[in-house]
Motif scaffolding. Structure first.
Motif, mmCIF file in Angstrom:
data_model
loop_
_atom_site.group_PDB
_atom_site.id
_atom_site.type_symbol
_atom_site.label_atom_id
_atom_site.label_comp_id
_atom_site.label_asym_id
_atom_site.label_seq_id
_atom_site.Cartn_x
_atom_site.Cartn_y
_atom_site.Cartn_z
ATOM 1 N N SER A 1 0.841 -1.194 0.000
ATOM 2 C CA SER A 1 0.000 0.000 0.000
ATOM 3 C C SER A 1 0.877 1.245 0.000
ATOM 4 O O SER A 1 1.775 1.387 0.829
ATOM 5 C CB SER A 1 -0.904 0.019 1.240
ATOM 6 O OG SER A 1 -1.851 -1.038 1.172
ATOM 7 N N ARG B 1 -2.287 0.568 -4.542
ATOM 8 C CA ARG B 1 -1.645 -0.732 -4.333
ATOM 9 C C ARG B 1 -0.573 -0.948 -5.396
ATOM 10 O O ARG B 1 -0.859 -0.903 -6.596
ATOM 11 C CB ARG B 1 -2.699 -1.839 -4.350
ATOM 12 C CG ARG B 1 -3.730 -1.666 -3.229
ATOM 13 C CD ARG B 1 -4.623 -2.870 -3.090
ATOM 14 N NE ARG B 1 -5.579 -2.986 -4.174
ATOM 15 C CZ ARG B 1 -6.876 -2.683 -4.069
ATOM 16 N NH1 ARG B 1 -7.353 -2.203 -2.937
ATOM 17 N NH2 ARG B 1 -7.686 -2.852 -5.094
ATOM 18 N N GLY C 1 -4.693 -7.463 -6.419
ATOM 19 C CA GLY C 1 -5.259 -6.125 -6.460
ATOM 20 C C GLY C 1 -4.288 -5.009 -6.743
ATOM 21 O O GLY C 1 -4.559 -3.853 -6.394
ATOM 22 N N ASP D 1 -2.704 -1.949 -8.434
ATOM 23 C CA ASP D 1 -3.098 -0.886 -9.354
ATOM 24 C C ASP D 1 -1.973 -0.555 -10.319
ATOM 25 O O ASP D 1 -2.219 -0.178 -11.466
ATOM 26 C CB ASP D 1 -3.474 0.384 -8.579
ATOM 27 C CG ASP D 1 -4.613 0.170 -7.601
ATOM 28 O OD1 ASP D 1 -5.622 -0.447 -7.982
ATOM 29 O OD2 ASP D 1 -4.476 0.609 -6.439
ATOM 30 N N TYR E 1 -4.030 -3.300 -15.292
ATOM 31 C CA TYR E 1 -3.361 -2.388 -14.373
ATOM 32 C C TYR E 1 -2.290 -1.603 -15.133
ATOM 33 O O TYR E 1 -2.034 -1.856 -16.305
ATOM 34 C CB TYR E 1 -2.776 -3.090 -13.155
ATOM 35 C CG TYR E 1 -1.935 -4.329 -13.370
ATOM 36 C CD1 TYR E 1 -0.957 -4.413 -14.355
ATOM 37 C CD2 TYR E 1 -2.086 -5.442 -12.541
ATOM 38 C CE1 TYR E 1 -0.165 -5.544 -14.513
ATOM 39 C CE2 TYR E 1 -1.299 -6.578 -12.686
ATOM 40 C CZ TYR E 1 -0.353 -6.615 -13.674
ATOM 41 O OH TYR E 1 0.433 -7.733 -13.831
ATOM 42 N N THR F 1 -3.904 0.673 -18.760
ATOM 43 C CA THR F 1 -4.643 -0.561 -18.491
ATOM 44 C C THR F 1 -5.178 -1.224 -19.753
ATOM 45 O O THR F 1 -5.647 -2.359 -19.695
ATOM 46 C CB THR F 1 -5.815 -0.283 -17.542
ATOM 47 O OG1 THR F 1 -6.714 0.645 -18.157
ATOM 48 C CG2 THR F 1 -5.325 0.286 -16.217
ATOM 49 N N LEU G 1 -7.026 4.428 -10.037
ATOM 50 C CA LEU G 1 -8.265 3.735 -9.680
ATOM 51 C C LEU G 1 -8.937 3.090 -10.891
ATOM 52 O O LEU G 1 -9.767 2.193 -10.728
ATOM 53 C CB LEU G 1 -9.221 4.705 -8.987
ATOM 54 C CG LEU G 1 -8.716 5.289 -7.668
ATOM 55 C CD1 LEU G 1 -9.782 6.156 -7.025
ATOM 56 C CD2 LEU G 1 -8.258 4.201 -6.701
ATOM 57 N N ARG H 1 -8.964 -0.662 -11.092
ATOM 58 C CA ARG H 1 -9.874 -1.489 -10.304
ATOM 59 C C ARG H 1 -11.121 -1.894 -11.084
ATOM 60 O O ARG H 1 -11.925 -2.687 -10.599
ATOM 61 C CB ARG H 1 -10.228 -0.760 -9.017
ATOM 62 C CG ARG H 1 -8.965 -0.485 -8.218
ATOM 63 C CD ARG H 1 -9.183 0.098 -6.858
ATOM 64 N NE ARG H 1 -7.892 0.471 -6.283
ATOM 65 C CZ ARG H 1 -7.728 1.021 -5.097
ATOM 66 N NH1 ARG H 1 -8.790 1.275 -4.327
ATOM 67 N NH2 ARG H 1 -6.512 1.318 -4.650
ATOM 68 N N ASP H 2 -11.287 -1.364 -12.276
ATOM 69 C CA ASP H 2 -12.370 -1.785 -13.159
ATOM 70 C C ASP H 2 -11.834 -2.891 -14.062
ATOM 71 O O ASP H 2 -11.089 -2.639 -15.007
ATOM 72 C CB ASP H 2 -12.868 -0.601 -13.993
ATOM 73 C CG ASP H 2 -13.969 -0.997 -14.968
ATOM 74 O OD1 ASP H 2 -14.411 -2.169 -14.937
ATOM 75 O OD2 ASP H 2 -14.384 -0.137 -15.760
ATOM 76 N N LYS H 3 -12.196 -4.111 -13.779
ATOM 77 C CA LYS H 3 -11.668 -5.262 -14.513
ATOM 78 C C LYS H 3 -12.612 -5.732 -15.619
ATOM 79 O O LYS H 3 -12.419 -6.802 -16.192
ATOM 80 C CB LYS H 3 -11.396 -6.422 -13.546
ATOM 81 C CG LYS H 3 -10.451 -6.074 -12.404
ATOM 82 C CD LYS H 3 -9.079 -5.626 -12.858
ATOM 83 C CE LYS H 3 -8.135 -5.391 -11.697
ATOM 84 N NZ LYS H 3 -6.816 -4.880 -12.138
#
Length: 265
Positions: A132, A137, A159, A161, A188, A213, A236, A239-241
């Motif tokens: 973190s 991340r 997870g 990023d 990512y 990404t 962020l 985080r949308d996969k």
């Protein structure tokens, strides 16, 4: 968030000269939030023996190089991921260190050793941790790890990023073509910081890059020059996969099929 990669040539066996180079280059990266440096940035790469590598290594807790980087983090208000020739007792590791103005946040030890590294370093024993950095991340891989999609996928499953990729690449174009695919298949960001120059018989390939990404190249360096790349990202987004309204790679995975009968791993 701004990510920077510093593409430069550490001076083999001369930490003071390496720090002098980095001090100037980090000034160019001063507006970044996260800076990525190449593999083995504190020592150089083309060691003539394990003894030479050991003489140029440092302990994480007693490192002049990491102390310098911590001061630079305090000065410029950024974090750094750097390659690091790590001594731990009688063992040497090809490591990556994540640190900020308060010191070391975490470490990764290279899992997949390349060529003569096998005569010098221990295989990494950290697994593939994600750390973190505030709300972000961050994972780290090193150079030849580019070949192994399992390592990149673990970062995605944990997870990450952003994956920082300190490197000393010598095989032209291969990693630079492959790493964007890891970025898009895991959704990512990736910051590949390669080095340039020559050491003994080795020529390093440069072409550091920052990937989005979707596998798009947000910034790319030249092949031979020392330079700082910078890209502004929204971490962020990682985080949308979802790839389509009905496809999301974590939920579409079929891990029960990924072990074929007769294969040992």
């Amino acid at each position: 968030m701004k990510i920077a990669t510093v593409q430069f040539a550490p001076v083999l066996g001369n930490l003071d000269a390496t720090i002098a180079k980095l001090r100037r280059l980090l000034e160019e990266a001063a507006t970044a939030d996260l800076v990525v440096l190449p593999e083995l940035a504190n020592s150089g790469y083309a060691f003539s023996s394990r003894e030479e590598a050991r003489s140029l290594s440092e302990n994480v807790g007693e490192s002049n190089f990491l102390s310098f980087l911590t001061e630079e983090c305090w000065k410029h208000h950024f974090a750094i991921a750097t390659g690091f020739n790590e001594r731990d007792g009688d063992k040497l590791f090809n490591s990556a260190i994540l640190l900020d103005s308060e010191g070391v946040i975490g470490a990764y030890r290279k899992a997949h050793l390349f060529l003569n590294e096998k005569d010098i370093f221990e295989p990494g024993d950290t697994g593939f941790p994600v750390f973190s950095l505030g709300d972000i991340r961050v994972g780290m891989l090193i150079c030849f790890d580019w070949v192994f999609p399992e390592a990149w996928r673990i970062m995605g499953l944990k997870g990450a990023d952003i994956v920082c990729h300190p490197s000393n690449l010598v095989l032209p174009e291969l990693a630079q073509r492959t790493v964007p695919a890891h970025a898009v298949t895991n959704r990512y960001f990736v910051a590949l910081a390669n080095r340039v120059g020559k050491e003994k018989e080795l020529t390093f390939t440069g072409n550091s890059l920052i990937c989005g990404t979707k596998g798009e190249i947000l910034a790319e360096a030249e092949a031979t020059s020392e330079q700082v790349l910078m890209a502004t990202i929204d971490p962020l987004i990682a985080r949308d996969k979802s790839l389509t309204k009905r496809n999301n790679w974590p939920s579409d995975r079929r891990p029960e099929l990924y072990r074929e009968e007769g294969l040992t791993d």
